[in-house]
Design a protein around this motif. Structure first.
Motif, PDB file in Angstrom:
ATOM      1  N   ILE A   1    -112.102  24.524  60.122  1.00 41.38           N
ATOM      2  CA  ILE A   1    -110.772  25.131  60.200  1.00 41.38           C
ATOM      3  C   ILE A   1    -110.664  26.177  59.103  1.00 41.38           C
ATOM      4  N   MET A   2    -110.384  27.398  59.472  1.00 43.07           N
ATOM      5  CA  MET A   2    -110.184  28.470  58.500  1.00 43.07           C
ATOM      6  C   MET A   2    -108.764  28.366  57.947  1.00 43.07           C
ATOM      7  N   VAL A   3    -108.625  28.460  56.636  1.00 39.64           N
ATOM      8  CA  VAL A   3    -107.343  28.206  55.991  1.00 39.64           C
ATOM      9  C   VAL A   3    -106.960  29.347  55.068  1.00 39.64           C
ATOM     10  N   ALA A   4    -105.692  29.390  54.679  1.00 40.97           N
ATOM     11  CA  ALA A   4    -105.191  30.444  53.804  1.00 40.97           C
ATOM     12  C   ALA A   4    -104.137  29.869  52.876  1.00 40.97           C
ATOM     13  N   ASP A   5    -103.891  30.566  51.797  1.00 44.60           N
ATOM     14  CA  ASP A   5    -102.963  30.080  50.770  1.00 44.60           C
ATOM     15  C   ASP A   5    -101.507  30.139  51.224  1.00 44.60           C
ATOM     16  N   GLY A   6    -100.721  29.163  50.757  1.00 43.53           N
ATOM     17  CA  GLY A   6     -99.275  29.233  50.851  1.00 43.53           C
ATOM     18  C   GLY A   6     -98.667  28.948  52.203  1.00 43.53           C
ATOM     19  N   GLU A   7     -99.408  28.304  53.117  1.00 37.39           N
ATOM     20  CA  GLU A   7     -98.881  28.037  54.450  1.00 37.39           C
ATOM     21  C   GLU A   7     -98.955  26.542  54.773  1.00 37.39           C
ATOM     22  N   SER A   8     -98.154  26.123  55.787  1.00 35.90           N
ATOM     23  CA  SER A   8     -98.154  24.732  56.246  1.00 35.90           C
ATOM     24  C   SER A   8     -98.543  24.684  57.716  1.00 35.90           C
TER      25      SER A   8
END
Length: 612
Positions: free
Chosen positions: A299-306
């Motif tokens: 799973i590709m993820v990014a900062d500051g998200e839900s």
């Protein structure tokens, strides 16, 4: 083959069945090694650095007739005092949590716990001790390290089945010690204890510490009832083995594998019992699809998200099976907080606590390095902090006087000392050694929090004690006021050396232990600084001091030029001149406290200067 999704993060899903929650048979192949490595990360380190829990390769399983996790694969062993590891499972927040394990103890000490449930706190702590006759007593403590021990003596080098439980609502923990598998739960446990209530459980842990037994362990199972401990269920179940529901991942995380586990249900594309319906809800949209295998997903993820993920077992016509088997997990990735310097870092922790992840913009200088826990003391113009890097995330080798750029990570507090816990490597930058600020013990006693982990100099200090330095011992130093000097560094070259008997300048790192200030030196050189040669021979004088005239006189008996460097209280050079037994113009400096460093014919001394 892994599928890639442009989501935020990976997840640990809760179990969606009434079967056993975990069946750990230690079936990791024919190569022995560190269990955290050989298990492919299923077991993870949460404390300590030495004495890893060992995987003993198959076929070496412990056995007990009738126990479903008997005789499979290898087993694990531990008997040290350092590393603690755990394996996560889907969270259980109501009812009773059961766990079982085949154990064989080859030695036992005065008593301590070695296995327990893990979550927001340790629960159902199971331990063993010598009964005084060379046999074993087993005990349990719900939330306390003081265990309630049973009275039945058990033998060394004998395989037993431990079954222990924690009732979440009441805080009651029970321990059964079995010589044979039991279909039903015995009426009377070997030991019982009551403690904290209401703790949701999501992992089982092995603990190493002083006085734990020498443990061989196998066949670890977790369930919500006795029947599922003693039987392999036929009920379909669906779970994700890592990470835990509700986890906030560190900023900078870009990809995490989601590992799906399905039991008693063949996942396939038309040729099995059915497949998985999954819905991935992301800031960029919702991804609704069917999954026809249990392969890992990156799973590709990014900062500051839900994000939210929903999974459900469906039959070959895409209809949910009955009863429904599904799971929903919420997860997020934190945001990186950028701080200008160490003082700003400390201020943010004071305001918001230790939950943040930080990027330090300043370039602090290393003042001391240790192999223990990969610790490093660093300091910039604003403050100092101790780096505690048990995982070794800073791979670059740093030495004293090196600058450190791009420092990122979280923080923790240990006995009052703020520790920076790096999450990635840092960059080495050429720098110069920190000039210790001159402070008095009286200042450290009242303002020690402002100097925590900084390198400072105390002028004219004497030790109250005599003899030789012993490691991990408190001594008293005095410069008119008194405070604790502690030999915190077992590697220091002054351990075993004579305690200085004369007054002298010392360089120390400022520490704290549970609200009380203390200092320690890095090396013998820090404790044996020359204090007499220059000042006595040269009849050194600085006056007026304090001054409000815009100048000070600097005189010595030697008719030689004096190199003068003036530092502010942050250690920054604010003035540098050469004078010849004459006037130093300080009119450009603001009112405050400064440090004069004077050098004449290779001799150096320092002096505090107060400008009004």
């Amino acid at each position: 083959m892994k599928k890639i999704y442009f989501l935020l993060l990976s997840i640990l899903l809760s179990s969606a069945s009434f079967a056993q929650i975990l069946a750990e048979d230690f079936d990791y192949g024919t190569t022995a090694g560190d269990l955290t490595t050989m298990s492919g990360g299923a077991w993870v380190l949460h404390s300590g650095s030495a004495d890893p829990v060992a995987y003993v390769a198959a076929p070496t399983s412990l056995t007990m007739t009738g126990y479903p996790s008997s005789g499979i694969g290898g087993h694990a062993t531990f008997s040290g005092a350092s590393q603690d590891i755990n394996r996560a499972f889907p969270e259980i927040s109501t009812g009773t949590v059961y766990a079982s394990a085949l154990i064989n103890l080859s030695a036992v000490g005065s008593g301590n716990y070695f296995i327990h449930f893990n979550s927001g706190g340790f629960r159902a702590r199971v331990g063993a001790k010598d009964d005084g006759n060379g046999d074993i007593l087993f005990g349990i403590g719900t939330s306390s390290s003081t265990l309630t021990y049973g009275t039945t003596p058990y033998s060394l080098n004998t395989t037993y089945l431990l079954v222990f439980s924690y009732e979440i609502a009441t805080g009651v923990s029970n321990l059964h010690v079995l010589s044979a598998a039991a279909v039903t739960e015995p009426a009377a446990p070997e030991a019982t204890n009551t403690g904290n209530t209401g703790t949701a459980i999501n992992a089982i842990a092995f603990r190493q510490s002083s006085n734990i037994p020498s443990v061989a362990i196998d066949g670890v199972r977790v369930a919500e009832n006795w029947n599922d401990i003693m039987n392999n269920s036929t009920t379909p179940s669906l779970s994700i083995t890592a990470p835990v529901n509700g986890t906030e991942y560190a900023p900078g995380t870009t990809s995490v594998d989601v590992t799906t586990t399905v039991q008693n249900f063949m996942v396939a594309n038309g040729t099995g019992d059915g497949h998985i319906h999954q819905i991935l809800t992301t800031p960029g949209g919702t991804f609704d699809e069917f999954k026809y295998d249990t392969a890992d997903q990156a799973i590709m993820v990014a900062d500051g998200e839900s994000y939210t993920i929903f999974m459900e077992l469906v039959d070959n016509s895409n209809t949910p099976i009955t009863p429904a088997v599904n799971v929903t997990v919420n997860f997020s990735v934190g945001s990186l907080t950028t701080v200008a310097d160490i003082a700003a870092l400390r201020a943010d922790v004071d305001l918001n606590g230790t939950g943040g992840t930080y990027l330090l913009q300043s370039v602090p200088v290393v003042t001391y390095t240790r192999t223990s826990r990969n610790q490093k003391y660093i300091q910039d113009a604003s403050a100092g902090v101790l780096i505690d890097d048990v995982p070794g995330n800073i791979a670059t080798t740093f030495a004293e006087a090196d600058g450190m750029s791009g420092l990122t990570g979280g923080v923790s507090i240990f006995n009052g000392v703020l520790q920076f816990n790096p999450s990635a490597d840092a960059t080495l930058v050429a720098s110069t050694a920190v000039t210790p600020e001159v402070v008095t013990i009286a200042t450290l006693l009242t303002d020690y929090a402002d100097y925590q982990s900084e390198l400072v100099k105390i002028v004219g200090a004497t030790f109250t004690e005599t003899g030789s330095f012993v490691n991990a011992t408190d001594y008293t130093i005095n410069d008119g006021a008194s405070m604790v000097f502690r030999t915190n560094f077992s590697e220091a070259d002054y351990i075993g050396q004579a305690i200085p008997t004369a007054s002298g300048d010392i360089v120390v790192l400022v520490g704290e232990f549970s609200g009380a200030p203390q200092v320690t030196a890095r090396t013998l050189t820090d404790l044996t600084l020359s204090t007499t040669s220059f000042e006595a021979k040269a009849n050194f004088a600085v006056y007026p001091n304090p001054t409000n005239t815009g100048f000070v006189n600097i005189t010595t008996t030697a008719n030689e030029a004096i190199k003068v460097t003036v530092f502010n209280i942050l250690g920054k050079t604010v003035l540098s001149q050469t004078v010849n037994n004459t006037v130093l113009n300080v009119s450009s400096l603001n009112a405050g406290v400064y440090i004069l460093k004077l050098n004449q014919n290779g001799a150096t001394t320092t002096k505090k200067l107060v400008i009004k």
